[in-house]
Design an enzyme around this catalytic site. Structure first.
Site, PDB file in Angstrom:
ATOM      1  N   HIS A  13      49.845  41.678  62.763  1.00 36.48           N
ATOM      2  CA  HIS A  13      49.972  43.053  63.225  1.00 36.48           C
ATOM      3  C   HIS A  13      48.673  43.459  63.913  1.00 36.48           C
ATOM      4  O   HIS A  13      47.713  42.697  63.933  1.00 36.48           O
ATOM      5  CB  HIS A  13      50.308  44.014  62.080  1.00 36.48           C
ATOM      6  CG  HIS A  13      49.579  43.714  60.805  1.00 36.48           C
ATOM      7  ND1 HIS A  13      48.229  43.913  60.654  1.00 36.48           N
ATOM      8  CD2 HIS A  13      50.009  43.182  59.649  1.00 36.48           C
ATOM      9  CE1 HIS A  13      47.866  43.547  59.453  1.00 36.48           C
ATOM     10  NE2 HIS A  13      48.914  43.080  58.819  1.00 36.48           N
ATOM     11  N   GLU A 184      49.487  46.179  49.311  1.00 41.90           N
ATOM     12  CA  GLU A 184      50.606  46.461  50.225  1.00 41.90           C
ATOM     13  C   GLU A 184      51.896  46.711  49.438  1.00 41.90           C
ATOM     14  O   GLU A 184      52.697  47.570  49.804  1.00 41.90           O
ATOM     15  CB  GLU A 184      50.850  45.273  51.164  1.00 41.90           C
ATOM     16  CG  GLU A 184      49.919  45.207  52.351  1.00 41.90           C
ATOM     17  CD  GLU A 184      50.278  44.059  53.290  1.00 41.90           C
ATOM     18  OE1 GLU A 184      51.435  43.598  53.282  1.00 41.90           O
ATOM     19  OE2 GLU A 184      49.381  43.608  54.022  1.00 41.90           O
TER      20      GLU A 184
END
Ligand code: FE2
Length: 559
Positions: A13, A184
């Protein structure tokens, strides 16, 4: 030797590009600022082919080069280290596809940057790229280095020793153990976007008590060899998952607090091991976990290192720069240390004026736009501030900022409304570097990149309430007059009017969008958000009807 190295991050990302010429970083930018998609692309294996093509093309063009001129393209992932082979594209929940796309990156890059020789693409291991973005950018010839993230090819952490500017890896932590992936997974459990909204968990942690710390200590711990055990526990045992906009409760804040505290403890254990192995007094850090400014400050306060330097683009975007610096160093270059994050696009006054004329908006060119901004701020106006080159990394540092008066507590809610953010999220202060120690302690000073939290001193708590988080801290940016003259002038002018050398600073963007980058983004933001004034280069635009931005004199208006 002369060398032209382009760094590329594309795999997971935050796609980004960085250009290093003869060891000097001349440009670095994230693709999201160009394609206007938050984080540039979706963090899934089948998006690995998506390149930071616009950011890369801009870096090359900015330097007056063509793709054929590049000596090396440094790609911050080495598919040879991947755990799932490209022959099995369905394997490991699409991991094989990620490996395949990474292997083909040279050809993808040659397609997107016509003229580039695909033979010039070089793979740099992901954590080596993170590490180089720390120790080479910090300018340390010798130091300890620690990188922690969700994951690289097959690891989630690297601990190393830098001597003579060269990295020696001391420990790597293989997957699935990963502090970043644990964080996360709680981010997702609390209803936020994983690999994106981890800082919301950090903010939420301040509202809770670490009542499950002992439970987490059992499963998440250092292993005494530079690594750790860290896999997501069953969060449901502690607090139910939050779905689709449901509110969080005290148990969710307690869970965030427990994990945040545990992360800090493990970080201290890892730092202790690394300090023992290296004997160094300085630590350089990168990787997404190093964006956790609360943990960074705890490490600075309670850890064994005298100095802690964190790469401002500590997330994956920074691996573009790290990979390029690493290759430049290998080619024999002296690598110039990083002294600013303002490495993105910028516009000359005449270019900005053309944008304003095209938009047919009334604007002024005051003697000093910083004075005018301070006047609007002191009258409790919100100012959109667009100056110089845009920031590399997730923080607004005075190039693309939204500013307000910190004396008014209502400005926290006002700015969160402008940005469509949750009300538990704090906004941060910028402060003149030479005044910071009077107001803040508990973290390193100066602190130019907003990577640490500081305590607000007792006597200032009531004076700057808009920037004080619920736990009495603030994530400050210290402003140097030498490096950021316009911001420093604005702060001095604000202090002359109010007695306070502090201004609220948050990133210039509206709900869920990437930070403003080009003048069109700034004008769209000004047109759609209730800000009182836009300061863009030397120009000032006032919101019609705004009392805070109303003119105080009758001087001639240009434009
Ligand atoms: Fe990473």
């Amino acid at each position: 030797m002369a060398s032209k190295v382009l760094g590329i991050n594309a795999v997971f990302h935050d796609p980004a590009a960085a250009l290093v010429l003869d060891g000097v970083t001349v440009a670095a930018a994230e693709e999201e600022r160009f394609n206007r998609r938050k984080h540039g692309k979706d963090p899934v294996a089948f998006s690995t082919w998506e390149l930071p093509e616009r950011a890369a093309a801009w870096c090359i063009e900015h330097a007056g080069l063509a793709p054929a001129d590049l000596d090396v393209v440094a790609y911050s992932y080495d598919p040879a280290l991947a755990t799932t082979p490209s022959g099995d594209i369905m394997g490991g929940t699409w991991e094989g596809l990620r490996t395949l796309f990474a292997e083909r990156a040279p050809r993808f890059l040659a397609t997107s940057l016509p003229g580039l020789d695909p033979e010039r693409v070089r793979f740099v291991p992901h954590h080596v790229a993170h590490a180089a973005s720390a120790y080479l950018a910090a300018g340390h010839d010798s130091c300890a280095v620690l990188t922690l993230d969700g994951r690289g090819e097959g690891t989630s952490a690297l601990a190393g020793h830098v001597g003579d500017g060269t990295l020696k890896v001391l420990a790597e932590q293989p997957l699935p153990q990963s502090l970043g992936l644990v964080y996360e997974s709680l981010t997702a459990h609390l209803g936020f976007r994983r690999a994106s909204d981890e800082y919301k968990v950090m903010a939420l942690a301040s509202y809770g008590e670490p009542r499950w710390l002992d439970d987490l200590r059992e499963t998440i711990h250092a292993t005494g060899d530079g690594g750790f055990a860290a896999q997501p526990p069953d969060w449901e045992r502690f607090a139910p998952a939050i779905h689709g906009g449901e509110d969080w409760g005290p148990e969710h804040a307690d869970l965030a607090s427990s994990l945040q505290r545990r992360l800090e403890e493990v970080l201290l254990e890892l730092a202790g091991w690394l300090h023992g192995r290296t004997g160094e007094s300085r630590l350089a850090m990168a990787g997404g976990v190093a964006l956790n400014c609360v943990a960074n400050s705890r490490l600075w306060r309670d850890g064994p290192f005298d100095e802690v330097w964190v790469q401002p683009a500590a997330g994956d975007a920074g691996t573009a720069l790290g990979a390029a610096l690493y290759v430049a160093k290998e080619l024999g270059e002296w690598v110039e240390p990083m002294t600013t994050a303002a490495l993105g696009r910028g516009w000359a006054p005449h270019e900005l004026e053309a944008w304003l004329d095209r938009a047919a908006l009334p604007y002024e060119r005051p003697d000093d736009v910083a004075e005018e901004a301070a006047t609007v701020l002191a009258r409790n106006g919100v100012v959109a501030w667009f100056q110089g080159r845009s920031e590399y990394g997730p923080r607004a540092l005075g190039s693309r900022s939204l500013m307000a008066d910190p004396r008014n507590p209502a400005n926290l809610e006002r700015l969160n409304d402008v940005k469509g953010r949750e009300q538990f999220r704090p906004v941060a202060p910028m402060v003149l570097e030479e005044r910071a120690a009077e107001i803040f302690d508990g973290g390193p000073l100066p602190s130019p990149y907003m990577l640490f939290t500081h305590r607000v001193k007792e006597e200032w708590l009531d004076r700057i309430p808009a920037v004080v988080h619920v736990d009495g801290t603030a994530r400050i940016q210290t402003v140097s007059a030498e490096r950021e003259p316009a911001v420093a002038r604005m702060l001095r002018a604000f202090e002359r009017r109010t007695g306070v050398p502090v201004v609220v600073n948050t990133s210039l963007n509206t709900a869920g969008r990437p930070m403003v980058d080009d003048p069109r983004d700034a004008l769209e933001c000004f047109g759609s958000a209730p800000v009182d004034a836009l300061v863009i280069g030397p120009f000032l635009l006032r919101r019609p009807g705004s009392a805070a931005a109303e003119r105080l004199d009758l001087e001639v208006v240009v434009g």
